[in-house]
Motif scaffolding. Sequence first.
Motif, PDB file in Angstrom:
ATOM      1  N   HIS A  49       0.862  -1.185   0.000  1.00 55.65           N
ATOM      2  CA  HIS A  49       0.000   0.000   0.000  1.00 55.65           C
ATOM      3  C   HIS A  49       0.895   1.231   0.000  1.00 55.65           C
ATOM      4  O   HIS A  49       1.771   1.385   0.853  1.00 55.65           O
ATOM      5  CB  HIS A  49      -0.914   0.003   1.226  1.00 55.65           C
ATOM      6  N   ARG A  50       0.643   2.130  -0.963  1.00 54.14           N
ATOM      7  CA  ARG A  50       1.466   3.324  -1.105  1.00 54.14           C
ATOM      8  C   ARG A  50       0.615   4.577  -1.032  1.00 54.14           C
ATOM      9  O   ARG A  50      -0.494   4.624  -1.566  1.00 54.14           O
ATOM     10  CB  ARG A  50       2.208   3.299  -2.446  1.00 54.14           C
ATOM     11  N   ALA A  51       1.150   5.595  -0.389  1.00 56.13           N
ATOM     12  CA  ALA A  51       0.532   6.913  -0.346  1.00 56.13           C
ATOM     13  C   ALA A  51       1.639   7.946  -0.532  1.00 56.13           C
ATOM     14  O   ALA A  51       2.817   7.597  -0.689  1.00 56.13           O
ATOM     15  CB  ALA A  51      -0.216   7.121   0.963  1.00 56.13           C
ATOM     16  N   GLY A  52       1.272   9.217  -0.507  1.00 59.17           N
ATOM     17  CA  GLY A  52       2.265  10.249  -0.781  1.00 59.17           C
ATOM     18  C   GLY A  52       3.421  10.272   0.185  1.00 59.17           C
ATOM     19  O   GLY A  52       4.558  10.582  -0.189  1.00 59.17           O
ATOM     20  N   SER A  53       3.173   9.934   1.446  1.00 63.11           N
ATOM     21  CA  SER A  53       4.237  10.007   2.449  1.00 63.11           C
ATOM     22  C   SER A  53       4.417   8.704   3.213  1.00 63.11           C
ATOM     23  O   SER A  53       5.092   8.686   4.247  1.00 63.11           O
ATOM     24  CB  SER A  53       3.936  11.139   3.442  1.00 63.11           C
ATOM     25  N   SER A  54       3.825   7.609   2.716  1.00 61.22           N
ATOM     26  CA  SER A  54       3.935   6.350   3.453  1.00 61.22           C
ATOM     27  C   SER A  54       3.988   5.162   2.509  1.00 61.22           C
ATOM     28  O   SER A  54       3.533   5.229   1.363  1.00 61.22           O
ATOM     29  CB  SER A  54       2.763   6.180   4.426  1.00 61.22           C
ATOM     30  N   GLU A  63       6.948   5.729   7.035  1.00 64.32           N
ATOM     31  CA  GLU A  63       6.112   6.916   6.902  1.00 64.32           C
ATOM     32  C   GLU A  63       6.894   8.148   7.332  1.00 64.32           C
ATOM     33  O   GLU A  63       7.593   8.143   8.348  1.00 64.32           O
ATOM     34  CB  GLU A  63       4.858   6.782   7.765  1.00 64.32           C
TER      35      GLU A  63
END
Length: 275
Positions: A49-54, A63
């Motif tokens: 799982h990828r997000a902008g800061s993690s 993170e």
Amino acid sequence: MGSVFSPYYALARRRGRPDPLHHCAVNVALYGISGPSWSCTERGHSRLHRAGSSLTIGPSSLEWVGSSLEIRVDEVTAPWPRPLEGVIRVHPQALSDQTFDLDGDGRHRWFPISPCARVEVALTNPELRWSGHGYLDANDGDEPLADAFSQWHWSRATMERGTAVLYDVVRKDGAKASVALRFDPAGGVHDEEPPPPAPLPRSLWRVDRETRSDGGSRASVRHTLEDGPFYARSVLQSRLFGEPVTAMHESLSLDRFSAPWVQAMLPFRMPRRAS
């Protein structure tokens, strides 16, 4: 992501063009008086799982929290299964936005995100706390490392003001390239003339180890932390740019890594859980 030394990813590439995000791992190597602990469990894309800061891979995550990188580790060691759990916090002194071409063709890149950093380790399993100098970088590429390189040697040393990094690579066609850089705590990057080569003894697995040290000064291996059939990680004593230094060093033989007998051994250290 696209786990570099994954035997499963290597097998999938031989069969076609696999999804690199189906071969992800958080690699944790811990060395201390109680002996080494190693975890590099590979997982599939459903556990990524990828997000902008993690970034989350299985039960572990990375993170950015404010200006620090928080790494939460929840892994099991191999080949002897033991829990490896806790938090690592990396506090950069400065962030770099420069990338460096390692192969001459722009297909393999090195990104020294924070060459000068402070690290805090707070593990609950095993119970351990530590703080000191640290380093944060990233590598990415458009092809497997073994397609471009036969061998490389890398080292990072904390200096009185900043960090020194050496890269020596041997490309597949036999050409050699060297990088010698000094990073200051404010984020400045200084190109240096690579010091002369300094010989080191081979590891027990007969992996060639080389480094560089100021002219006329010797380099020595203080500790061999990791000794495998294609990779050695060591603590060195040498002299760089006028200072005596203690350096973290690695030597990698990609010709050895590609050998069928090495590929057959890797799953014992790198298990896979696809779900």
